[in-house]
Design a protein around this motif. Structure first.
Motif, mmCIF file in Angstrom:
data_model
loop_
_atom_site.group_PDB
_atom_site.id
_atom_site.type_symbol
_atom_site.label_atom_id
_atom_site.label_comp_id
_atom_site.label_asym_id
_atom_site.label_seq_id
_atom_site.Cartn_x
_atom_site.Cartn_y
_atom_site.Cartn_z
ATOM 1 N N UNK A 384 0.926 -1.151 -0.160
ATOM 2 C CA UNK A 384 -0.094 -0.045 0.155
ATOM 3 C C UNK A 384 0.911 1.120 0.013
ATOM 4 N N UNK A 385 0.514 2.076 -0.837
ATOM 5 C CA UNK A 385 1.208 3.474 -1.031
ATOM 6 C C UNK A 385 2.618 3.279 -1.495
ATOM 7 N N UNK A 386 3.115 2.208 -2.140
ATOM 8 C CA UNK A 386 4.149 1.899 -2.907
ATOM 9 C C UNK A 386 3.770 1.493 -4.537
ATOM 10 N N UNK A 387 4.985 1.572 -5.002
ATOM 11 C CA UNK A 387 4.960 1.771 -6.511
ATOM 12 C C UNK A 387 5.866 0.948 -7.132
ATOM 13 N N UNK A 388 5.836 0.123 -8.225
ATOM 14 C CA UNK A 388 6.960 -0.358 -8.958
ATOM 15 C C UNK A 388 7.189 0.524 -10.322
ATOM 16 N N UNK A 389 6.353 1.636 -10.182
ATOM 17 C CA UNK A 389 6.543 2.444 -11.341
ATOM 18 C C UNK A 389 7.715 3.744 -11.188
ATOM 19 N N UNK A 390 8.391 3.940 -11.935
ATOM 20 C CA UNK A 390 9.317 5.107 -12.103
ATOM 21 C C UNK A 390 8.755 6.369 -12.862
ATOM 22 N N UNK A 391 8.524 7.282 -11.922
ATOM 23 C CA UNK A 391 7.697 8.261 -12.780
ATOM 24 C C UNK A 391 8.475 9.376 -13.229
ATOM 25 N N UNK A 392 9.867 9.061 -13.455
ATOM 26 C CA UNK A 392 11.118 9.980 -13.911
ATOM 27 C C UNK A 392 11.234 9.539 -15.331
ATOM 28 N N UNK A 393 11.050 8.365 -15.731
ATOM 29 C CA UNK A 393 11.350 7.860 -17.275
ATOM 30 C C UNK A 393 10.375 7.409 -18.088
ATOM 31 N N UNK A 394 10.947 7.065 -19.261
ATOM 32 C CA UNK A 394 10.041 6.597 -20.284
ATOM 33 C C UNK A 394 9.424 5.505 -19.940
ATOM 34 N N UNK A 395 8.466 5.026 -20.943
ATOM 35 C CA UNK A 395 7.867 3.614 -20.799
ATOM 36 C C UNK A 395 8.420 2.431 -21.574
ATOM 37 N N UNK A 396 9.362 2.837 -22.139
ATOM 38 C CA UNK A 396 10.176 1.857 -22.638
ATOM 39 C C UNK A 396 11.363 1.097 -21.714
ATOM 40 N N UNK A 397 11.478 1.769 -20.382
ATOM 41 C CA UNK A 397 12.384 0.953 -19.466
ATOM 42 C C UNK A 397 11.612 0.429 -18.503
ATOM 43 N N UNK A 398 12.097 -0.724 -17.913
ATOM 44 C CA UNK A 398 11.584 -1.203 -17.040
ATOM 45 C C UNK A 398 11.013 -0.501 -15.763
ATOM 46 N N UNK A 399 9.558 -0.740 -15.427
ATOM 47 C CA UNK A 399 9.065 0.140 -14.442
ATOM 48 C C UNK A 399 8.698 1.607 -15.154
ATOM 49 N N UNK A 400 9.072 2.023 -16.225
ATOM 50 C CA UNK A 400 9.023 3.306 -16.699
ATOM 51 C C UNK A 400 7.442 3.796 -16.656
ATOM 52 N N UNK A 401 7.086 4.927 -16.370
ATOM 53 C CA UNK A 401 5.655 5.195 -16.140
ATOM 54 C C UNK A 401 5.135 5.700 -17.599
ATOM 55 N N UNK A 402 6.203 6.566 -18.154
ATOM 56 C CA UNK A 402 5.872 6.802 -19.485
ATOM 57 C C UNK A 402 5.451 8.438 -19.468
ATOM 58 N N UNK A 403 5.534 9.228 -18.370
ATOM 59 C CA UNK A 403 5.433 10.517 -18.419
ATOM 60 C C UNK A 403 4.262 11.322 -18.303
ATOM 61 N N UNK A 404 4.095 12.492 -18.254
ATOM 62 C CA UNK A 404 2.789 13.252 -18.096
ATOM 63 C C UNK A 404 2.633 14.558 -19.173
#
Length: 757
Positions: A384-404
């Motif tokens: 809870x309140x954790x994530x595997x997404x990296x909100x700083x990088x592109x979707x093409x990388x492992x866990x990359x969220x893909x921006x805003x």
């Protein structure tokens, strides 16, 4: 003697029969848990044929060695391994450790060849009379061969073949052992053995075991410590002191008594060592494995993703992953723990893990592309309140969220296009609160685009503004008209040259009418690095996280290094820096984010319906981009039902919400760095590359348009009637004004008088 004598005579007869084929092959039977009847059935002819058909040399795989990822200051970010192993030469293994392992595993190791016939015979008799395997007959060389075959196995079938209880396997091991003894000295074999062996609890090799159990090195092992490790090799799980302390002590003491029996140590040394504690559980050093256990898990994941893209580590991502975890690599990165700490302090000061909105910051060094920090508000994990997404990088990388979507931060690229075109920093455009761009043509790289129904408006100041003023207030209607004058191709090309693309699709950003107000999805890493280009006077550098890659011998492995090029002219970047510095001045949208005596420049960004807000800014030393966003589909307005720092978001703007995150991070990161200055724009940039604009006020619109076209300008006549002392239906003024001039070929708008002064 009765049955005992009969058993002995049976053993001797069996042994003699097997030795008829090969003394070496026959002795192997001592280590097998099979009845001797099976040996007779095997047959001496078959045994001889098997021995002759075996390979002469053992092709050993390099032992799996753990790899390390290091920060820029050399501190450890993460350890990656399939087996936790740190090989060391025999000279760095204490003599008492060498003596302990030889005493318990192969006391005649230095006296016999690949096979200890005397020891094997002794084990054979003991095993046969006892009805089971009580003592092994394998030499240290044979054990090393077996461990090597297991290490080399890539499949379940290969592992089974390396461990199955058959004469064929034992014969194979023996033949390999003979070859090993011919090729390597006893010390070399012992060194390999001690570096390959499993010492329990995830520790492979004596160095890793010494570090794990005792927080020491293999060279500094004491007698009781060495005895414990030597005893573990026979049964790494069963004698593991972290599993069963009593059983581990019993096994250690067996080793000590064997050493005493062989005269390796004195009685006093034996008794003192037996009295010594087995281990101090408080000193056990767990070597964490992988990025999830790193202090910087998201940055680490991004580094690993970049490594898995590197063909120098293997043909396929699977090969690269295996090499990364077994090759003993040293991965040096650009992460600066001090700057990372500054960015993390900002996240801590302005957000909570329980917030419904997320926050993320990336910091990049201008002129190098070195990614110095990467942080976010949600910790790494699946809870809870954790994530595997990296909100700083592109979707093409492992866990990359893909921006805003990034809102008005795109205005910087339109600025650069306008300055590159030669428009002066004083370039004025009448920018009302709302304009009607429905159906208006905007030139793209391939033609034109229109929006059939587009009536954008300002959320800040309107009026007849200069470029500097419009940037200070982030006036939408100004920049939309400015992008109409520059066309969309130039700013889109500049953005692409500065590393901007759609972080979801990896495609170029769309050339649409609203380009300057935000387009596509971009990441904090992209945006901070693009803005770093302005700080570096137009030098764009690809983002770099891996600065060096070394193999286990410290030899460099090819990896993408700092890669920079002049993407825009230095004088154009100087002009952008001057305009974006106005954002940080009093009254600017970033005015309350200014600090210290630094030269700062930046831009706010708020996307439609406040679903994400940005602040991207820089000093000559560092650039950073901060975003606060809704990261859950469907995206919703940050003002309604969203929290940041445990409180409802009341000011979902780039300056009010994302800005403080940027400010705190940058202020702490820049502390102690040299005070650098932006280069002032040249007079040519400030005044523009302008041609004289013929005065046409008071003329009819058509006549004025012809005059201006003959002078080399594009012309549009505005539908809007404006107050003017000129006669009704004549030209009131042009934009730009005649007194300011305009770059050749630029768009000139004619405004017609309504006759009202």
């Amino acid at each position: 003697m009765g049955g005992g004598g009969q058993g002995f005579r049976t053993s001797i007869r069996s042994l003699n029969k097997f030795l008829g084929v090969s003394v070496l092959a026959g002795a192997l039977a001592a280590g097998l848990m099979v009845p001797f009847a099976g040996l007779a059935e095997f047959g001496s002819k078959k045994a001889a044929e098997s021995v002759e058909s075996l390979p002469q040399e053992l092709e050993t795989e390099p032992p799996a060695v753990r790899s390390r990822i290091l920060a820029a200051d050399g501190s450890l970010i993460a350890t990656l391994y399939e087996q936790n192993r740190v090989p060391v030469p025999l000279s760095l293994i204490s003599p008492i450790m060498r003596k302990a392992i030889v005493a318990i595993e192969d006391s005649r190791f230095y006296d016999h060849g690949a096979l200890d016939a005397k020891g094997t015979l002794r084990a054979l008799i003991r095993n046969q009379t006892g009805g089971s395997v009580q003592q092994g007959g394998s030499s240290i060389t044979q054990q090393y061969v077996k461990m090597s075959l297991i290490e080399k196995a890539q499949t379940a079938e290969q592992r089974q073949a390396a461990t199955e209880v058959t004469y064929q396997r034992k014969l194979t091991e023996l033949r390999y052992a003979v070859a090993m003894e011919k090729e390597f000295s006893k010390d070399q074999i012992l060194e390999r053995y001690l570096n390959l062996a499993n010492f329990g609890d995830g520790s492979y090799g004596v160095q890793a075991a010494a570090q794990h159990y005792f927080r020491t090195t293999a060279k500094k092992l004491t007698l009781p410590q060495a005895a414990l490790l030597a005893g573990l090799v026979k049964n790494p799980t069963g004698y593991d002191p972290t599993n069963d302390l009593k059983r581990a002590k019993e096994r250690r003491d067996v080793v000590l008594r064997r050493m005493r029996e062989l005269g390796v140590i004195t009685a006093k040394q034996t008794n003192d060592a037996i009295k010594a504690p087995v281990i101090d559980k408080k000193k056990i050093l767990k070597v964490r494995n992988g990025c999830a256990s790193s202090r910087y898990p998201f940055y680490c994941d991004y580094v690993v993703s970049k490594l898995l893209d590197n063909p120098a580590l293997g043909r396929t991502p699977k090969d690269r992953d295996h090499f990364l975890k077994t090759g003993g690599l040293t991965v040096k990165t650009s992460l600066d723990p001090r700057i990372q700490s500054a960015a993390q302090a900002s996240i801590k000061a302005h957000s909570k893990t329980t917030d419904t909105a997320i926050a993320a910051i990336t910091v990049v060094e201008p002129g190098t592309g070195l990614v110095k920090a990467m942080v976010q508000s949600k910790p790494h994990g699946n809870g809870k309140n954790e994530t595997a997404y990296n909100y700083n990088v592109e979707k093409s990388y492992a866990g990359g969220y893909g921006g805003f979507q990034n809102g008005s931060t795109m205005k910087a690229f339109v600025l650069a296009a306008a300055i590159q075109k030669g428009l002066p920093l004083t370039y004025r455009i009448n920018s009302p609160a709302q304009i009607n761009l429905s159906g208006k043509k905007f030139r793209t790289c391939t033609g034109f685009t229109r929006d059939p129904d587009y009536r954008p408006q300002n959320s800040t100041r309107s009026g007849n503004l200069t470029m500097v003023e419009a940037a200070r207030y982030s006036t939408n209607t100004y920049f939309l008209q400015l992008s109409q004058r520059t066309g969309l191709c130039a700013p889109a090309t500049i953005a692409a040259d500065l590393g901007m693309y759609n972080a979801q699709t990896l495609q170029p950003l769309d050339q649409v009418v609203s380009f300057t107000l935000g387009v596509g999805y971009v990441t904090p890493l992209m945006l901070s690095n693009a803005y770093a280009t302005f700080a570096a006077r137009g030098k764009y550098c690809s983002p770099v996280v891996v600065t060096a890659l070394l193999d286990k011998t410290r030899k460099p492995i090819r990896t993408p290094s700092i890669d920079c090029r002049q993407a825009i002219a230095p004088e154009v970047a100087d002009g952008v820096n001057r305009v974006l510095s106005a954002v940080m001045e009093p009254g600017g949208t970033g005015g309350r984010l200014n600090f210290g005596n630094w030269d700062l420049a930046g831009k706010t960004g708020t996307i439609q319906d406040n679903r994400a807000v940005w602040f991207a800014g820089y000093a000559p030393n560092l650039a950073a981009a901060a975003v606060v966003a809704d990261a859950n589909l469907p995206y919703t307005n940050l003002m309604y039902g969203h929290t940041l720092d445990g409180k409802d978001i009341s000011d979902p703007t780039g300056s009010g919400t994302a800005g403080p995150l940027w400010q705190t991070a940058m202020e702490k990161a820049l502390d102690g760095m040299p005070l650098l200055r932006f280069v002032a724009p040249s007079n040519r940039v400030a005044r523009g590359d302008t041609a004289d604009l013929p005065p046409v006020s008071g003329k009819s619109p058509d006549e004025a348009a012809n005059i201006l076209r003959q002078a080399g300008f594009d012309v549009v006549i505005s539908d809007e009637r404006v107050d003017s002392p000129e006669a009704e239906d004549t030209v009131a003024y042009t934009d730009p004004r005649s007194r300011d001039g305009a770059p050749e070929g630029s768009l000139v708008t004619i405004y017609v008088s309504n006759g009202q002064n």
